[in-house]
Scaffold this motif. Structure first.
Motif, PDB file in Angstrom:
ATOM      1  N   GLY A  37       0.796  -1.230   0.000  1.00  0.00           N
ATOM      2  CA  GLY A  37       0.000   0.000   0.000  1.00  0.00           C
ATOM      3  C   GLY A  37       0.819   1.267   0.000  1.00  0.00           C
ATOM      4  N   ALA A  40       1.734   2.068  -3.489  1.00  0.00           N
ATOM      5  CA  ALA A  40       0.718   2.470  -4.432  1.00  0.00           C
ATOM      6  C   ALA A  40       0.540   3.987  -4.506  1.00  0.00           C
ATOM      7  CB  ALA A  40      -0.556   1.710  -4.208  1.00  0.00           C
ATOM      8  N   THR A  41      -4.169  -4.872  -3.238  1.00  0.00           N
ATOM      9  CA  THR A  41      -5.320  -4.334  -3.872  1.00  0.00           C
ATOM     10  C   THR A  41      -6.466  -4.837  -3.029  1.00  0.00           C
ATOM     11  OG1 THR A  41      -4.633  -6.137  -5.131  1.00  0.00           O
ATOM     12  CG2 THR A  41      -4.385  -4.196  -6.230  1.00  0.00           C
ATOM     13  N   ASP A  44      -4.617  -3.287  -0.240  1.00  0.00           N
ATOM     14  CA  ASP A  44      -3.534  -2.384  -0.636  1.00  0.00           C
ATOM     15  C   ASP A  44      -4.067  -0.971  -0.864  1.00  0.00           C
ATOM     16  OD1 ASP A  44      -2.103  -4.713  -0.656  1.00  0.00           O
ATOM     17  OD2 ASP A  44      -2.006  -4.892  -2.831  1.00  0.00           O
ATOM     18  N   GLY A  45      -5.245  -0.873  -1.449  1.00  0.00           N
ATOM     19  CA  GLY A  45      -5.854   0.431  -1.703  1.00  0.00           C
ATOM     20  C   GLY A  45      -6.207   1.154  -0.418  1.00  0.00           C
ATOM     21  N   ALA A  48      -3.028   2.489   0.952  1.00  0.00           N
ATOM     22  CA  ALA A  48      -2.619   3.638   0.151  1.00  0.00           C
ATOM     23  C   ALA A  48      -3.419   4.879   0.523  1.00  0.00           C
ATOM     24  CB  ALA A  48      -2.801   3.331  -1.337  1.00  0.00           C
ATOM     25  N   VAL A  61     -12.773   6.744  -0.476  1.00  0.00           N
ATOM     26  CA  VAL A  61     -12.635   5.316  -0.753  1.00  0.00           C
ATOM     27  C   VAL A  61     -13.937   4.748  -1.293  1.00  0.00           C
ATOM     28  CG1 VAL A  61     -12.161   3.047   0.240  1.00  0.00           C
ATOM     29  CG2 VAL A  61     -10.864   5.048   1.027  1.00  0.00           C
ATOM     30  N   VAL A 101      -6.850   6.048  -7.847  1.00  0.00           N
ATOM     31  CA  VAL A 101      -5.980   4.904  -7.613  1.00  0.00           C
ATOM     32  C   VAL A 101      -6.826   3.654  -7.836  1.00  0.00           C
ATOM     33  CG1 VAL A 101      -4.581   3.639  -5.934  1.00  0.00           C
ATOM     34  CG2 VAL A 101      -4.524   6.141  -5.966  1.00  0.00           C
ATOM     35  N   ASP A 102      -6.530   2.937  -8.890  1.00  0.00           N
ATOM     36  CA  ASP A 102      -7.288   1.745  -9.264  1.00  0.00           C
ATOM     37  C   ASP A 102      -6.703   0.533  -8.541  1.00  0.00           C
ATOM     38  OD1 ASP A 102      -8.576  -0.388 -10.471  1.00  0.00           O
ATOM     39  OD2 ASP A 102      -7.427  -0.240 -12.332  1.00  0.00           O
ATOM     40  N   ALA A 103      -7.350   0.153  -7.440  1.00  0.00           N
ATOM     41  CA  ALA A 103      -6.931  -1.020  -6.671  1.00  0.00           C
ATOM     42  C   ALA A 103      -8.116  -1.952  -6.464  1.00  0.00           C
ATOM     43  CB  ALA A 103      -6.343  -0.587  -5.332  1.00  0.00           C
ATOM     44  N   VAL A 134      -2.793  -0.243  -9.520  1.00  0.00           N
ATOM     45  CA  VAL A 134      -1.911  -0.933  -8.594  1.00  0.00           C
ATOM     46  C   VAL A 134      -1.738  -2.386  -9.030  1.00  0.00           C
ATOM     47  CG1 VAL A 134      -1.530  -1.615  -6.203  1.00  0.00           C
ATOM     48  CG2 VAL A 134      -2.632   0.565  -6.706  1.00  0.00           C
TER      49      VAL A 134
END
Length: 214
Positions: A37, A40, A41, A44-45, A48, A61, A101-103, A134
């Motif tokens: 993270g 940066a 899923t 992880d997002g 991040a 989010v 942020v594409d996670a 990510v």
């Protein structure tokens, strides 16, 4: 920039590497998620988003299907304690942001994209926003890259951050490509044919790789 000959990790090897890290490597799942993270899923997002808040950004989010795992609950609590908002209304969120942020999915994603994520990916593809994926652009197959049909067809984020090592899909990616995850011990670098110590320099924790279109 680093060499374009950097070895890639297949889906099988990426899974085995995680197992090695959590056994002989001595890492916990929490640690691996934190390390992913910060570069940066799913989880992880969330990590991040927490780091982005501490860096002075104002993340929102989109997390429509919350995992019941204790780790996801704790990560969500950390964000709630910071006042980071969660939303189910991705359409409004996209109008109010300047970077995504594409996670949504990790490297293990396979098969068709199901609701509500099909609509989300379609919206991302049609937007003019800067998008950082990510490890794998959502809907992409780790081996074969972008889908030939469906909502992910033609989806090409602005940037890709590969975690630990690039996955085979990276050869189909034409945006800016970065590598993050400088923590592997030498024995695991050797086992999986990774020369990561040759990629990073100084105190760098992330490095830009040559684009596949160059």
């Amino acid at each position: 920039m680093a060499s374009s000959s950097l070895h890639t990790l297949s889906a099988k090897d990426a899974i085995e590497l995680d197992k090695d890290l959590m056994s002989t490597g001595g890492f916990s799942l929490d640690q691996l998620m934190e390390l992913a993270g910060v570069h940066a899923t799913g989880g992880d997002g969330l990590v991040a988003a927490r780091h982005l808040w501490h860096f002075g950004y104002k993340p929102t989010v989109y997390f429509p299907k919350k995992g019941k795992n204790e780790i996801f609950e704790r990560l969500s609590t950390q964000l709630h304690n910071l006042g980071v908002p969660f939303t189910d209304d991705y359409e409004t969120a996209l109008k109010e942001t300047d970077h995504v942020v594409d996670a949504i999915f990790g490297f293990s994603f396979t098969g068709a994209v199901r609701p509500p994520f099909d609509s989300v990916i379609t919206a991302l593809k049609s937007s003019n926003l800067t998008i950082t994926a990510v490890d794998a652009p959502s809907s992409w197959d780790i081996e074969t890259g972008p889908p030939s049909s469906g909502p992910g067809e033609g989806f090409m984020p602005t940037a890709l951050v590969s975690l630990t090592a690039p996955k085979p899909l990276a050869k189909y990616f034409t945006g800016r490509h970065f590598l993050g995850g400088r923590f592997l011990p030498p024995n695991l670098e050797e086992k999986y044919g990774l020369q990561l110590r040759e990629v990073y320099s100084g105190m760098d924790q992330i490095v830009e790789l040559p684009s596949s279109k160059t």
